[in-house]
Design an enzyme around this catalytic site. Structure first.
Site, PDB file in Angstrom:
ATOM      1  N   ASP A  50       0.761  -1.207  -0.024  1.00 35.48           N
ATOM      2  CA  ASP A  50      -0.107  -0.225  -0.288  1.00 35.48           C
ATOM      3  C   ASP A  50       0.846   1.186   0.005  1.00 35.48           C
ATOM      4  OD1 ASP A  50      -2.390  -1.306  -0.154  1.00 35.48           O
ATOM      5  OD2 ASP A  50      -2.412  -1.451   2.036  1.00 35.48           O
TER       6      ASP A  50
ATOM      7  N   GLU B  97       3.279   0.611  -3.736  1.00 39.11           N
ATOM      8  CA  GLU B  97       2.694   0.471  -5.107  1.00 39.11           C
ATOM      9  C   GLU B  97       1.517   1.744  -5.300  1.00 39.11           C
ATOM     10  OE1 GLU B  97       2.472  -4.368  -5.780  1.00 39.11           O
ATOM     11  OE2 GLU B  97       0.964  -3.408  -4.575  1.00 39.11           O
TER      12      GLU B  97
ATOM     13  N   VAL C 139      -7.533   2.802   1.267  1.00 41.74           N
ATOM     14  CA  VAL C 139      -6.952   2.091   0.591  1.00 41.74           C
ATOM     15  C   VAL C 139      -7.634   1.198   0.022  1.00 41.74           C
ATOM     16  CG1 VAL C 139      -4.800   0.767   0.016  1.00 41.74           C
ATOM     17  CG2 VAL C 139      -4.771   2.454   1.874  1.00 41.74           C
TER      18      VAL C 139
ATOM     19  N   TYR D 299     -10.359  -0.729   2.253  1.00 33.13           N
ATOM     20  CA  TYR D 299      -9.906  -0.459   3.697  1.00 33.13           C
ATOM     21  C   TYR D 299      -9.481   0.679   4.223  1.00 33.13           C
ATOM     22  CZ  TYR D 299      -9.117  -5.145   6.296  1.00 33.13           C
ATOM     23  OH  TYR D 299      -9.532  -6.424   6.985  1.00 33.13           O
TER      24      TYR D 299
ATOM     25  N   ASP E 251      25.559   5.345  14.675  1.00 34.17           N
ATOM     26  CA  ASP E 251      24.221   5.856  14.079  1.00 34.17           C
ATOM     27  C   ASP E 251      23.421   4.478  13.478  1.00 34.17           C
ATOM     28  OD1 ASP E 251      22.078   7.607  13.477  1.00 34.17           O
ATOM     29  OD2 ASP E 251      23.181   8.710  12.248  1.00 34.17           O
TER      30      ASP E 251
ATOM     31  N   HIS F 278      -5.865 -11.791  10.010  1.00 35.21           N
ATOM     32  CA  HIS F 278      -7.237 -11.496   9.970  1.00 35.21           C
ATOM     33  C   HIS F 278      -8.151 -12.665   9.413  1.00 35.21           C
ATOM     34  CE1 HIS F 278     -10.851  -8.394   9.526  1.00 35.21           C
ATOM     35  NE2 HIS F 278     -11.124  -9.558  10.083  1.00 35.21           N
TER      36      HIS F 278
END
EC number: 1.4.3.-
Length: 652
Positions: free
Chosen positions: A307, A310, A388, A391, A589, A600
């Site tokens: 998401d 792309e 998106v 969703y 660093d 889900h």
């Protein structure tokens, strides 16, 4: 609301006070105009990205108000005629292009304009109309074509083409919920450069699920009548202070940024302690989000959405509304972006900031003295929400008065569903003939730590039981065991809640008054690993999902865990590639990459619209302060009294 602005070319650039301020609308327009003036960038070019070219970290850390600095923009350009991609860096200070570089063999992110043009091209195609007619669908106004990134599955005929593979739906009415009625078996594939249909995959007629499954208030027969008003007021205004995109609140300070790809970015996060601001994070953002689906059938196996890489969640950010997305005394920040043609597009109210009461901060009752000391917790919320496709994702940073930072993703929206066809082994029946597909959501955070300076180290901390023996005669002893992670490969780790595992970032050169190195710990929340086979294409393209923790030495070129251009890329870039060098990450660093997943298996209760699910993590100080930094938080009663002048019940 997203607005497109036509700004005067003669408008002068605004005076910007800090090198990390996001580009203004005038600067965005100027960057595009400068590129067009120096290179043959005609109407066939698109602009997937126009954003701030962030200055060197050392320059920012040494910056003092009033210092002069170069202002630069970074652009990605796509030539639809040739399919070529270019990167440009523009000096807004010198009004010239500093670099122009072709990037061969890549595909930039898909843009919103392309989605709309793609849908129109598909619906106008005679073969698409014919396959719909075969299914008894003749009203194209009720048909929705939802373009998706096609991914990369090794098919030779897709190499070098900019493609989208479209999902199709049928509304039951013009304003209905189309996601409840997929037209399975029909998959248009479109060349986005030519905006032409390459093929229509027809896998056979499948009945469209019959129920409309609406969720909007206008479709409800009645709404609950028994919810009373709840007002959140701050008569004297909020406690935060804002200068441009610089925020101060309750000893916290940081800068807000916003990019087309990442959305909300936080810079130079620090906490004031004993009269000085102590740095914690130089830059923090979500760097990638991948959603793999678990249905292997021809219609569905390619559903693996990147998401950020792309599409870009900044480009998909909502314009937030008071009382709906945010509640209280709100400060909004706009997202200044472009459409694909390089025109300035502003997402108004893209970022929301407000304060929330968060229950008890700390409390103790001394019953012998009959005394109670209690303080209420207040947190600062900085958030944005992106849609998106089906969703919605809410991305929330929380700052607490005790020095804790929390990151939380709130997942809602509509499940991605398929027509049932047969037994739903790879999903859950959520309505008649409708199968909600099993899937996972993986989020990768890029956390550039600078704890009291740039030289930091990372430890893994596990809790171990002391074996029974002379030192543990009753078998009750346990202790925390810290292990220094010295190299990149040693730091590729997985969560283990049975060991109470967490990771601790420390500055080995700075210590608290007890002699402990100052640090923050990363406390995992809900998490999971992918269920895709190790040889699956999705794990070649998103290898970061195989570990929960990665640590790399800081490099401004290493920004995204799947590489700069994951769209249609075969994979192997990003974190798996960089860490093959096995560089040292001790006392240097460094950047911490934390991956967390939400698993889900859908429920009927998740449909037709899903109640919010939560996933995230905590960053908690551990030895960073000499004691509880929230001891000086005043009593709530005293706060209320100073605000209203009235006496209220005491809490002590």
């Amino acid at each position: 609301m997203t607005t497109t602005q036509n700004l005067s070319n003669s408008a002068s650039l605004h005076q910007v006070q800090h090198p990390l301020e996001p580009l203004t609308a005038v600067e965005v327009q100027a960057a595009v105009a400068i590129v067009r003036s120096e290179y043959p960038v005609g109407e066939q070019f698109r602009f997937p990205c126009v954003t701030l070219h962030e200055p060197p970290k050392a320059m920012v850390l040494n910056f003092q108000p009033g210092d002069a600095f170069e202002r630069e923009a970074f652009l990605i350009l796509l030539d639809n005629t040739t399919g070529a991609t270019y990167e440009a860096i523009v000096s807004l200070t010198q009004t010239k292009v500093l670099s122009w570089q072709p990037i061969p063999g890549v595909q930039p992110n898909i843009m919103a304009d392309e989605l709309a043009e793609c849908e129109a091209a598909v619906k106008a195609h005679p073969e698409f109309q014919a396959v719909l007619a075969k299914r008894g669908i003749t009203d194209l106004d009720l048909v929705v074509v939802d373009p998706w990134a096609i991914g990369n599955f090794g098919f030779a005929d897709e190499v070098g083409m900019r493609l989208s593979r479209c999902l199709c739906y049928l509304r039951s009415r013009p304003d209905g919920n189309f996601y409840a009625r997929p037209i399975d078996g029909v998959v248009p594939v479109v060349d986005l450069n030519q905006m032409q249909v390459v093929r229509i995959e027809d896998m056979g007629v499948v009945p469209v699920p019959p129920e409309p499954s609406e969720y909007a208030a206008r479709f409800m027969p009645s709404l609950r009548p028994d919810i009373k008003p709840l007002h959140i007021t701050q008569p004297q205004g909020p406690s935060f202070e804002v200068e441009g995109h610089f925020v101060r609140w309750q000893k916290w300070q940081f800068r807000i940024g916003f990019t087309p790809r990442e959305g909300l970015v936080l810079y130079t996060v620090g906490y004031e302690d004993q009269g000085r601001v102590r740095p914690i994070l130089y830059r923090a953002s979500m760097a990638e989000m991948v959603v793999p689906y678990g249905d292997p059938r021809p219609q569905h196996f390619r559903k693996n959405a990147f998401d950020l890489g792309e599409h870009g969640v900044g480009m998909l950010a909502n314009s937030l509304k008071l009382g709906c997305d945010c509640l209280g005394e709100i400060r909004y920040f706009d997202g200044v972006l472009t459409n694909s043609r390089g025109e300035v597009a502003i997402t108004e109210n893209a970022v929301c900031m407000h304060e929330e009461d968060y229950g008890i901060l700390w409390k103790h009752t001394d019953w012998r003295l009959d005394e109670v000391e209690v303080r209420r917790s207040r947190r600062l919320v900085v958030s944005f929400i992106a849609t998106v496709d089906n969703y919605e994702y809410g991305f929330f940073w929380y700052f607490y008065q005790d020095g804790t930072i929390q990151y939380e993703v709130k997942l809602t929206g509509i499940l991605l569903c398929a027509a049932l066809v047969d037994y739903p082994k790879y999903g859950t029946v959520v309505a008649p003939e409708l199968n909600a597909l099993n899937h996972q959501h993986f989020f990768c955070m890029r956390l550039d730590f600078d704890l009291d300076g740039t030289a930091n180290s990372v430890y893994e901390v596990n809790t171990a039981a002391e074996p029974p023996g002379p030192d543990n005669p009753y078998g009750n002893a346990f202790y925390a065991e810290s292990t220094l992670l010295k190299t990149e490969q040693a730091a590729q780790r997985i969560v283990d809640p049975l060991k109470a595992r967490y990771w601790k970032v420390v500055n080995p050169n700075q210590h608290n008054r007890l002699g402990q190195p100052v640090g923050f710990k990363l406390v995992p929340g809900e998490n999971v690993l992918p269920f895709a086979h190790p040889d699956a294409p999705i794990l070649k393209r998103a290898g970061f999902m195989t570990k929960h923790l990665w640590v790399t030495p800081y490099s401004p070129l290493e920004r995204y865990p799947t590489g700069n251009y994951p769209n249609q890329h075969p994979g192997g870039e990003g974190l798996p590639q960089w860490t093959q060098a096995n560089r040292s990450i001790e006392n240097t660093d460094l950047v911490v990459w934390y991956m967390f997943g939400h698993h889900h298996i859908p429920r009927p209760e998740d449909f037709p619209i899903m109640p919010v699910a939560y996933a995230g993590f905590l960053l908690k100080p551990v030895g960073f302060f000499d004691a509880n930094p929230a001891l000086d938080v005043p009593l709530q009663a005293d706060i209320n009294q100073s605000s209203s002048g009235e006496t209220s019940q005491t809490c002590h």
